[in-house]
Motif scaffolding. Structure first.
Motif, short mmCIF file in Angstrom:
data_model
loop_
_atom_site.label_atom_id
_atom_site.label_comp_id
_atom_site.label_asym_id
_atom_site.label_seq_id
_atom_site.Cartn_x
_atom_site.Cartn_y
_atom_site.Cartn_z
N PRO A 165 -5.69 -26.56 -23.04
CA PRO A 165 -6.14 -25.36 -23.75
C PRO A 165 -5.31 -24.13 -23.38
N ASP A 166 -4.60 -24.17 -22.24
CA ASP A 166 -3.80 -23.04 -21.78
C ASP A 166 -2.50 -23.60 -21.21
N ILE A 167 -1.49 -23.71 -22.07
CA ILE A 167 -0.26 -24.35 -21.63
C ILE A 167 0.55 -23.45 -20.70
N GLU A 168 0.39 -22.14 -20.79
CA GLU A 168 1.08 -21.26 -19.86
C GLU A 168 0.59 -21.50 -18.43
N ARG A 169 -0.72 -21.62 -18.28
CA ARG A 169 -1.27 -21.88 -16.95
C ARG A 169 -0.82 -23.23 -16.42
N LEU A 170 -0.82 -24.25 -17.29
CA LEU A 170 -0.43 -25.58 -16.85
C LEU A 170 1.06 -25.63 -16.50
N ALA A 171 1.88 -24.94 -17.28
CA ALA A 171 3.32 -24.88 -16.97
C ALA A 171 3.55 -24.24 -15.60
N THR A 172 2.86 -23.15 -15.35
CA THR A 172 3.01 -22.47 -14.06
C THR A 172 2.57 -23.37 -12.91
N PHE A 173 1.50 -24.13 -13.12
CA PHE A 173 1.01 -25.04 -12.09
C PHE A 173 2.08 -26.06 -11.71
N TYR A 174 2.66 -26.74 -12.69
CA TYR A 174 3.64 -27.78 -12.36
C TYR A 174 4.97 -27.18 -11.90
N GLN A 175 5.32 -26.00 -12.38
CA GLN A 175 6.51 -25.34 -11.87
C GLN A 175 6.36 -25.04 -10.37
N GLN A 176 5.20 -24.51 -9.99
CA GLN A 176 5.00 -24.10 -8.60
C GLN A 176 4.71 -25.28 -7.69
N LEU A 177 4.07 -26.32 -8.21
CA LEU A 177 3.77 -27.48 -7.38
C LEU A 177 4.99 -28.37 -7.19
N ALA A 178 5.63 -28.73 -8.29
CA ALA A 178 6.67 -29.77 -8.26
C ALA A 178 8.08 -29.23 -8.46
N LEU A 223 9.00 -28.83 -19.98
CA LEU A 223 9.43 -28.75 -18.60
C LEU A 223 10.35 -29.92 -18.30
N THR A 224 11.35 -29.71 -17.47
CA THR A 224 12.21 -30.81 -17.04
C THR A 224 12.15 -30.92 -15.52
N THR A 225 12.45 -32.14 -15.05
CA THR A 225 12.40 -32.41 -13.63
C THR A 225 13.80 -32.69 -13.11
N ASP A 226 13.96 -32.60 -11.79
CA ASP A 226 15.26 -32.89 -11.19
C ASP A 226 15.68 -34.34 -11.41
N ASP A 227 14.69 -35.23 -11.61
CA ASP A 227 15.01 -36.63 -11.79
C ASP A 227 15.00 -37.06 -13.25
N GLY A 228 15.16 -36.10 -14.18
CA GLY A 228 15.49 -36.44 -15.55
C GLY A 228 14.35 -36.57 -16.54
N TRP A 229 13.10 -36.36 -16.11
CA TRP A 229 11.97 -36.44 -17.04
C TRP A 229 11.83 -35.15 -17.83
N ARG A 230 11.28 -35.27 -19.02
CA ARG A 230 10.86 -34.11 -19.81
C ARG A 230 9.35 -34.22 -20.01
N ILE A 231 8.64 -33.17 -19.64
CA ILE A 231 7.20 -33.10 -19.79
C ILE A 231 6.87 -32.03 -20.82
#
Length: 250
Positions: free
Chosen positions: A25-38, A53-61
């Protein structure tokens, strides 16, 4: 689940895994969560209903805006998670504490992994990997009524070999190379997309070159068209009833 013994031959791919998409319901909040956690990175240029979002190991979320989103209530089978992400961390207690500081909820704890729910309610696992200081995404796990059968479907769809099978569990692809995993759930409740009472929660986007050719092959492999489409996407259900999208470049 790290075995890479090939169980089935590799078939020609219908498409390639583009993204694992989470409804929220709030993608900005969820993006910030995974940016700061992972430490995931935000991809510029997305519109207001979608964040990549992209990860260092090549995933796109992908994070998809879902007004009125009904979160999972794991392990309640009437409010199923449908799928979850597995994260590898060097210290599960420290990672779990950090996740809770950022808005996650602890659901289960043991010596080798902890299960938490992110701010949108999606369960995810933290698995211990003390030999790597990074937080990495080990894979996405799909709940299903038949792990072996669904792994065969996605092996054909994504052109990945089945590399692990055991009682009620399977994996396609190599560990470290964006594997997709499957766990058998009883009772299993399929999504009823687009019915908000039976949400998809998570879906896969599969990149294809020619959508008409890809659609024909996906349907022959066991997919069902859900009759929804846009300028660069079409929606289908896999044999377990989970929606996925064929997407292409305009």
């Amino acid at each position: 689940m790290t075995s890479t013994t090939q169980v089935s031959p590799v078939s020609p791919a219908i498409g390639s895994l583009r993204a694992v998409a989470l409804d929220a319901p709030d993608i900005e909040r969820l993006a910030t969560f995974y940016q700061q956690l992972a430490g995931w990175y935000r991809v510029p240029g997305d519109d207001g209903d979608w964040i990549s979002l992209t990860t260092d190991d090549g995933w796109r979320i992908g994070l998809q805006q879902a007004p009125g989103h009904e979160p999972p209530q794991w392990p309640d089978p009437d409010r199923p998670q449908q799928a979850h992400l597995d994260l590898r961390v060097p210290d599960i207690d420290a990672a779990a504490a950090r996740a809770q500081e950022l808005g996650a909820t602890l659901l289960r704890r043991n010596e080798r992994w902890h299960t938490l729910a992110d701010p949108a309610g999606h369960p995810f696992d933290l698995a211990l990997n003390p030999d790597d200081p990074r937080i990495t995404l080990a894979g996405v796990m799909l709940d299903c009524p038949d792990a072996k059968g669904l792994s065969r479907f996605y092996a054909r769809l994504l052109g990945k070999a089945v590399t692990f099978e055991a009682d009620g569990i399977a994996m396609i692809g190599e560990d470290g190379s964006q594997p997709v995993m499957f766990q058998q759930i009883e009772p299993y409740t399929a999504p009823g997309w687009p019915d908000p009472a039976h949400p998809q929660q998570i879906h896969l986007d599969v990149m294809v070159e020619d959508v008409d050719i890809a659609e024909k092959a996906a349907l022959e492999a066991g997919a069902t068209s859900l009759g929804a489409s846009g300028p660069d996407w079409r929606v289908y259900a896999d044999p377990a009833g989970k929606p996925f999208c064929l997407v292409w470049e305009n």
